[in-house]
Structures are given as structure tokens and as C-alpha cells.
Scaffold this motif. Structure first.
Motif, PDB file in Angstrom:
ATOM      1  N   CYS A 131       0.837  -1.207   0.000  1.00  0.00           N
ATOM      2  CA  CYS A 131       0.000   0.000   0.000  1.00  0.00           C
ATOM      3  C   CYS A 131       0.867   1.251   0.000  1.00  0.00           C
ATOM      4  O   CYS A 131       0.586   2.233  -0.710  1.00  0.00           O
ATOM      5  N   PHE A 132       1.922   1.235   0.801  1.00  0.00           N
ATOM      6  CA  PHE A 132       2.849   2.360   0.880  1.00  0.00           C
ATOM      7  C   PHE A 132       3.471   2.628  -0.496  1.00  0.00           C
ATOM      8  O   PHE A 132       3.519   3.770  -0.974  1.00  0.00           O
ATOM      9  N   LEU A 133       3.937   1.564  -1.145  1.00  0.00           N
ATOM     10  CA  LEU A 133       4.550   1.709  -2.468  1.00  0.00           C
ATOM     11  C   LEU A 133       3.558   2.279  -3.482  1.00  0.00           C
ATOM     12  O   LEU A 133       3.873   3.216  -4.228  1.00  0.00           O
ATOM     13  N   ALA A 134       2.365   1.705  -3.532  1.00  0.00           N
ATOM     14  CA  ALA A 134       1.363   2.177  -4.484  1.00  0.00           C
ATOM     15  C   ALA A 134       0.995   3.629  -4.221  1.00  0.00           C
ATOM     16  O   ALA A 134       0.822   4.426  -5.164  1.00  0.00           O
ATOM     17  N   ALA A 135       0.885   3.988  -2.947  1.00  0.00           N
ATOM     18  CA  ALA A 135       0.542   5.366  -2.598  1.00  0.00           C
ATOM     19  C   ALA A 135       1.629   6.335  -3.036  1.00  0.00           C
ATOM     20  O   ALA A 135       1.355   7.426  -3.560  1.00  0.00           O
ATOM     21  N   GLU A 136       2.888   5.959  -2.832  1.00  0.00           N
ATOM     22  CA  GLU A 136       3.994   6.843  -3.205  1.00  0.00           C
ATOM     23  C   GLU A 136       4.049   7.062  -4.713  1.00  0.00           C
ATOM     24  O   GLU A 136       4.223   8.188  -5.192  1.00  0.00           O
ATOM     25  N   LEU A 137       3.917   5.989  -5.477  1.00  0.00           N
ATOM     26  CA  LEU A 137       3.984   6.126  -6.930  1.00  0.00           C
ATOM     27  C   LEU A 137       2.757   6.859  -7.471  1.00  0.00           C
ATOM     28  O   LEU A 137       2.850   7.641  -8.426  1.00  0.00           O
ATOM     29  N   THR A 138       1.596   6.618  -6.863  1.00  0.00           N
ATOM     30  CA  THR A 138       0.401   7.370  -7.249  1.00  0.00           C
ATOM     31  C   THR A 138       0.584   8.849  -6.972  1.00  0.00           C
ATOM     32  O   THR A 138       0.224   9.718  -7.786  1.00  0.00           O
ATOM     33  N   VAL A 156       5.976   8.192 -13.097  1.00  0.00           N
ATOM     34  CA  VAL A 156       5.737   7.004 -12.266  1.00  0.00           C
ATOM     35  C   VAL A 156       6.634   5.856 -12.709  1.00  0.00           C
ATOM     36  O   VAL A 156       7.339   5.229 -11.897  1.00  0.00           O
ATOM     37  N   ILE A 157       6.630   5.573 -14.002  1.00  0.00           N
ATOM     38  CA  ILE A 157       7.429   4.458 -14.520  1.00  0.00           C
ATOM     39  C   ILE A 157       8.914   4.756 -14.369  1.00  0.00           C
ATOM     40  O   ILE A 157       9.709   3.861 -14.024  1.00  0.00           O
ATOM     41  N   GLY A 158       9.317   6.007 -14.591  1.00  0.00           N
ATOM     42  CA  GLY A 158      10.727   6.368 -14.463  1.00  0.00           C
ATOM     43  C   GLY A 158      11.251   6.142 -13.054  1.00  0.00           C
ATOM     44  O   GLY A 158      12.318   5.532 -12.864  1.00  0.00           O
ATOM     45  N   VAL A 159      10.504   6.612 -12.048  1.00  0.00           N
ATOM     46  CA  VAL A 159      10.930   6.424 -10.661  1.00  0.00           C
ATOM     47  C   VAL A 159      10.952   4.944 -10.308  1.00  0.00           C
ATOM     48  O   VAL A 159      11.905   4.441  -9.699  1.00  0.00           O
ATOM     49  N   ALA A 160       9.906   4.219 -10.696  1.00  0.00           N
ATOM     50  CA  ALA A 160       9.824   2.788 -10.365  1.00  0.00           C
ATOM     51  C   ALA A 160      10.964   2.001 -11.002  1.00  0.00           C
ATOM     52  O   ALA A 160      11.601   1.166 -10.349  1.00  0.00           O
ATOM     53  N   VAL A 161      11.247   2.271 -12.270  1.00  0.00           N
ATOM     54  CA  VAL A 161      12.265   1.495 -12.982  1.00  0.00           C
ATOM     55  C   VAL A 161      13.659   1.818 -12.476  1.00  0.00           C
ATOM     56  O   VAL A 161      14.469   0.917 -12.227  1.00  0.00           O
ATOM     57  N   VAL A 162      13.980   3.096 -12.321  1.00  0.00           N
ATOM     58  CA  VAL A 162      15.337   3.470 -11.900  1.00  0.00           C
ATOM     59  C   VAL A 162      15.632   2.943 -10.500  1.00  0.00           C
ATOM     60  O   VAL A 162      16.690   2.352 -10.256  1.00  0.00           O
ATOM     61  N   LEU A 350       7.392  -8.542  -7.706  1.00  0.00           N
ATOM     62  CA  LEU A 350       6.539  -7.890  -6.714  1.00  0.00           C
ATOM     63  C   LEU A 350       6.190  -6.452  -7.093  1.00  0.00           C
ATOM     64  O   LEU A 350       5.169  -5.911  -6.656  1.00  0.00           O
ATOM     65  N   MET A 351       7.036  -5.835  -7.925  1.00  0.00           N
ATOM     66  CA  MET A 351       6.769  -4.445  -8.310  1.00  0.00           C
ATOM     67  C   MET A 351       5.734  -4.324  -9.412  1.00  0.00           C
ATOM     68  O   MET A 351       5.118  -3.262  -9.572  1.00  0.00           O
ATOM     69  N   VAL A 352       5.517  -5.367 -10.186  1.00  0.00           N
ATOM     70  CA  VAL A 352       4.609  -5.264 -11.341  1.00  0.00           C
ATOM     71  C   VAL A 352       3.193  -4.875 -10.920  1.00  0.00           C
ATOM     72  O   VAL A 352       2.636  -3.896 -11.439  1.00  0.00           O
ATOM     73  N   PRO A 353       2.543  -5.575  -9.969  1.00  0.00           N
ATOM     74  CA  PRO A 353       1.183  -5.162  -9.595  1.00  0.00           C
ATOM     75  C   PRO A 353       1.148  -3.802  -8.900  1.00  0.00           C
ATOM     76  O   PRO A 353       0.164  -3.065  -9.036  1.00  0.00           O
ATOM     77  N   VAL A 354       2.216  -3.458  -8.186  1.00  0.00           N
ATOM     78  CA  VAL A 354       2.241  -2.162  -7.505  1.00  0.00           C
ATOM     79  C   VAL A 354       2.234  -1.024  -8.523  1.00  0.00           C
ATOM     80  O   VAL A 354       1.490  -0.044  -8.389  1.00  0.00           O
ATOM     81  N   VAL A 355       3.077  -1.137  -9.562  1.00  0.00           N
ATOM     82  CA  VAL A 355       3.120  -0.102 -10.596  1.00  0.00           C
ATOM     83  C   VAL A 355       1.785  -0.034 -11.334  1.00  0.00           C
ATOM     84  O   VAL A 355       1.281   1.051 -11.652  1.00  0.00           O
ATOM     85  N   TRP A 356       1.174  -1.205 -11.593  1.00  0.00           N
ATOM     86  CA  TRP A 356      -0.122  -1.208 -12.272  1.00  0.00           C
ATOM     87  C   TRP A 356      -1.160  -0.438 -11.466  1.00  0.00           C
ATOM     88  O   TRP A 356      -1.917   0.374 -12.012  1.00  0.00           O
ATOM     89  N   VAL A 357      -1.213  -0.676 -10.150  1.00  0.00           N
ATOM     90  CA  VAL A 357      -2.162   0.043  -9.294  1.00  0.00           C
ATOM     91  C   VAL A 357      -1.871   1.543  -9.316  1.00  0.00           C
ATOM     92  O   VAL A 357      -2.786   2.372  -9.406  1.00  0.00           O
ATOM     93  N   ALA A 358      -0.584   1.907  -9.252  1.00  0.00           N
ATOM     94  CA  ALA A 358      -0.216   3.325  -9.233  1.00  0.00           C
ATOM     95  C   ALA A 358      -0.648   4.030 -10.519  1.00  0.00           C
ATOM     96  O   ALA A 358      -1.054   5.195 -10.488  1.00  0.00           O
ATOM     97  N   LEU A 359      -0.570   3.342 -11.658  1.00  0.00           N
ATOM     98  CA  LEU A 359      -0.948   3.953 -12.934  1.00  0.00           C
ATOM     99  C   LEU A 359      -2.454   4.158 -13.060  1.00  0.00           C
ATOM    100  O   LEU A 359      -2.902   4.906 -13.935  1.00  0.00           O
ATOM    101  N   GLN A 360      -3.240   3.515 -12.209  1.00  0.00           N
ATOM    102  CA  GLN A 360      -4.698   3.695 -12.259  1.00  0.00           C
ATOM    103  C   GLN A 360      -5.132   5.008 -11.615  1.00  0.00           C
ATOM    104  O   GLN A 360      -6.272   5.434 -11.797  1.00  0.00           O
TER     105      GLN A 360
END
Length: 468
Positions: A131-138, A156-162, A350-360
Motif C-alpha cells: 500500500c505504501f509503495l502504491a501510494a507513493e507512486l500514485t 511514475v514508470i521512471g521512478v519505479a524502474v530506476v 513484486l513491483m509489477v502489480p504495484v506499478v499497475w495500481v499506481a498507474l490507475q
């Protein structure tokens, strides 16, 4: 302007990546990858606690609490944010002594109570950190849309990937190395952005004052935040990793004190900016965002350092969470020979679903509150694991009582179990005191009562320590 903004953000992320790459230990064992055992000084730990605890949330929640509830509630938020470090600083040396080869809160729970409790504790911890990860990227996507013309998804993708790249390659050492620089950078940027914004504030209107919230309501909000934030952060595996990363008990204690004190001051300072925005009569927006309302009265160029500040805040928390979730997921398997490569793959997966949620662009506040409540229901039974009288029965019963205690206030008020469950799920996404207080009191009382009446027949951690 979008190209300049993209270039500056890209340069900041590139610098973080270089720092992370330089800190990695090529060919090191899995244990070093997830703990960097006995290697970190007090100053490094203190800056790491500060950087990893900060996130884009500090630009939203403390200013809003300061603006609408006032200094008492803000103090509760600041205390709740800093208290977990002090608890781990005091409690950590005993954990290191009884579990010197430990790596996670899950291993601690298993050593105290067995594999069943470990799985439950690990699940709650992973839920909270996801939840923390998704909230931060959102949040960084929302801030990018607010302060620039750069596509939010790109940020969002840039921060997550780097962060994922240098965390996957460098493990905890990479996160610790970037934390040192990110802590200093975020302090400098906070001072710059906050200082210029306050300097350009319009003159205070006549009769400007603090929010007129009844003291009882302010105290209720403060207590709710202390319980919720403290309980949740004590399930942050990233903080537990640093217990074993400290070079000794003294470094852990001093680092925890430095991290707690600096976190307290930062939350108070940025919350005060929210109070100033409200007192100055600035339009705070809908939904209200007092910190960004300050920027509306500031020079246009301030938006760029504010965006770099947001990226720094998100990167500093995201890289910690990425490594923390992976370490919690693989810690026990690592003892059976899981490779560093498999741990890296787990981090990516583990990051794949988190990034997907953040992009929503969804609101994760309600999930956050539910995860906080689950943490509050079991935090005391878990921390009582070093008490010789505690048993698996006392811990499990305490956790169950905590969850019932969370539902009970709403059950009584609504007259039905379904109503109590609904209240405890925070349908309006507003934190309220009764569920948190009920969870904490019920879990504590039941754990203590059963441990006193039916103490454990043996103390697993002490026996393990004797065997060594």
C-alpha cells in the motif's frame, strides 16, 4: 519547459542510480544483499531512517492536518512518525542479541511463536508496504500533473524502474547509500521551497488564527494518528533490516534517535507550512492541498525544485520498500539456498502489480487505514515476543482479540456485526479513534492475561542463544 523538467528529473534519478551502483557488493551472499549485516554507522542509519520514512505523503498529510485540525493533531502525527524508530532503537539490541542471524520481522515472529504466526505477520507487513509503495507512486504521478507538463505515467514508470534497477543490483547497501544523499538533498530542497514560499506569502489578514477545532477533537485525532502510524511503521520491514545492518548496538541506538528526532522536526515544519497557508487566506483547493497552495503564490520557477523534491522523497522511500518486500518474501527460503538472482527476480515480480495500481490513479487511503488497523491489532503481541511468559497461544489470542476489538466499537454503535465491520473498514477514508483504540487495548489485555495465566513452558529465543 517539459523538456527541461524531464532533463532535470532524469538527471536526479541518474545520480541516485550511480550512487546505488557504486555501493553494490558484486558476488556477495544473499545475507549481505538483504541485511548488509553489522556494517552501518549511527550517522548512516540516522539519515537512512529519515530518508526511508519520508515520502510524497509529507507534502499532503501533515500540511492538511496542520491547516484543518491544528498543532495538537500535527504533533500527534509527528510523534507517530518518529516513535517507531525510538522503539526499534530501544528494542533492537535485545532482538540482535537473541536473534543475531535474523533478517526480518517474520523470522522474529517465527522464533518467538512458530511458523503460523510468522506467515500472518509477514502477510500484514507485505500488505502495508505494498500500500505504501502504491501510494507513493500514485502521489508522484499526481504531483507531476500538478507542477509540470510531463506525462504523469512517465514519471511514475521512471521512478519505479530506476529505483528498481539499482535496488535489484545492489540490494540493501544500494538503498542505504542513496538514502544518505537523498536525506541531505530533501532537507535542502525543503528549506529552499518552504523558505521561498513563506517569503512570498501574502500579508496575513486581520484576525488570522489557528484552526478553531475543539481540544477534545484535536486530541482524538492526535491519539488516532499516534496509534495508527506507530503500529503500521513497526511492520515496515525496511526498518527491521536496519536493526541488523547496524555495526553494533550503540550505532543502532544513536541512529534511531537521530532518525526519530529529524523525522519529528521535518513533519512539524512542513505541517506548519500548511497552517501558514490556511492563515494567509490562500485558496487551498478541492480536495485541499495546502502545501501546493503555497506554491501558487510563489515564483513559477519554484515548481521545478518542488518537483525534484517530490521525486527525491518518493525515490528514497520506494527503494527501501522494494528491497524490504523482497527480503521479507525470501528470508526463510534464503536459508535453504535461494540465490541472490532469485531474490532479484522476486523484487521485480513484486513491483509489477504495484506499478499497475499506481498507474490507475486510485486512492489507496482506505487500504492504508485497513492495513494500519491490522498492524495495530497485532503489534503488541508481536513485540511481547521477548517476554519469557509469552506463548503462541497468548500471541494468537491477542491478535484475534485485537481484530474483534477493532470491530466492537462500531458493532455497539451500529447494533450489528456487519455495521461494526463496515466502520472498521473506514468507508469514508477518514481515520477514527475507536477502532484503533479497541484493537490496541483488546490485543494488549488478552495477550497479557493469557501469558500471565498460562505462561510459555520454554523460551525459544533464550534456548537458541544458549545453544550458540
Amino acid at each position: 519547459m517539459p523538456y527541461l523538467t524531464s532533463a532535470v528529473l532524469g538527471a536526479a534519478l541518474f545520480c541516485f542510480a550511480v550512487l546505488g551502483f557504486r555501493a553494490r557488493r558484486v558476488g556477495g551472499p544473499l545475507d549481505d544483499y538483504v541485511t548488509a549485516r553489522n556494517s552501518q554507522t549511527a550517522s548512516t542509519l540516522g539519515l537512512s531512517f529519515l530518508a526511508s520514512s519520508m515520502g510524497a505523503w509529507i507534502l499532503f498529510a501533515p500540511p492538511e492536518i496542520g491547516a484543518f485540525v491544528g498543532p495538537v493533531a500535527l504533533a500527534g502525527y509527528a510523534i507517530g512518525s518518529s516513535l517507531p524508530f525510538l522503539v526499534l532503537g530501544l528494542y533492537g539490541p535485545a532482538i540482535r542479541r537473541h536473534l543475531p542471524e535474523g533478517r526480518s520481522i517474520g523470522e522474529f515472529a517465527e522464533a518467538c511463536y512458530g511458523p503460523g504466526v510468522r506467515r500472518w505477520v509477514s502477510l500484514v507487513s507485505i500488505l502495508y508496504m505494498a500500500c505504501f509503495l502504491a501510494a507513493e507512486l500514485t502521489a508522484i504521478g499526481a504531483i507531476a500533473a500538478l507542477l509540470s507538463e510531463v506525462p504523469p505515467a512517465l514519471v511514475v514508470i521512471g521512478v519505479a524502474v530506476v529505483t528498481l534497477v539499482y535496488t535489484v543490483l545492489g540490494g540493501l547497501r544500494a538503498s542505504l547509500a542513496t538514502d544518505r544523499w537523498q536525506a541531505w538533498l530533501l532537507l535542502a530542497l525543503l528549506a529552499l521551497v518552504g523558505g521561498v514560499a513563506v517569503w512570498r506569502l501574502p500579508e496575513m489578514p486581520v484576525g488570522a488564527g489557528l484552526p478553531s477545532v475543539p481540544m477534545g477533537s484535536a486530541l482524538s485525532v492526535a491519539l488516532t494518528l499516534v496509534i495508527a502510524v506507530t503500529a503500521a511503521n513497526l511492520f515496515h520491514q525496511g526498518y527491521w533490516q536496519r536493526i541488523w545492518a547496524a555495526e553494533n548496538d550503540r550505532a543502532l541506538g544513536r541512529g534511531a534517535l537521530l532518525g526519530g528526532a529529524s523525522t519529528l522536526l521535518v513533519i512539524l515544519a512542513i505541517g506548519a507550512l500548511g497552517m501558514l497557508a490556511a492563515m494567509s487566506g490562500l485558496p487551498l483547493g478541492e480536495p485541499p492541498i495546502p502545501f501546493f497552495a503555497l506554491l501558487s503564490a510563489a515564483p513559477a520557477w519554484l515548481g521545478l525544485p518542488a518537483l525534484v523534491l517530490a521525486v527525491t522523497l518518493v525515490a528514497s522511500s520506494v527503494d527501501t520498500l522494494q528491497n524490504a518486500i523482497a527480503s521479507l518474501a525470501v528470508a526463510s527460503a534464503g536459508r535453504r539456498g535461494l540465490s541472490v538472482g532469485a531474490a532479484r527476480l522476486a523484487t521485480v515480480v513484486l513491483m509489477v502489480p504495484v506499478v499497475w495500481v499506481a498507474l490507475q490513479g486510485l486512492s489507496v487511503l482506505r487500504l492504508f487505514l485497513i492495513a494500519d488497523l491490522l498492524c495495530a491489532a497485532i503489534v503488541v503481541p508481536v513485540l511481547l515476543g521477548l517476554w519469557r511468559r509469552m506463548s503462541p497461544l497468548a500471541a494468537v489470542a491477542g491478535g484475534v482479540a485485537g481484530m474483534l476489538g477493532a470491530v466492537l466499537p462500531g458493532w455497539v454503535a451500529q447494533g450489528s456485526l456487519a455495521g461494526g465491520v463496515l466502520v472498521a473498514s473506514f468507508p469514508d477514508s477518514i481515520p477514527t479513534l475507536p477502532p484503533f483504540l479497541g484493537a490496541l487495548l483488546a490485543s494488549t489485555l488478552v495477550s497479557l492475561l493469557i501469558a500471565w495465566r498460562r505462561p510459555a513452558s520454554r523460551f525459544p529465543l533464550a534456548r537458541e542463544g544458549d545453544a550458540r
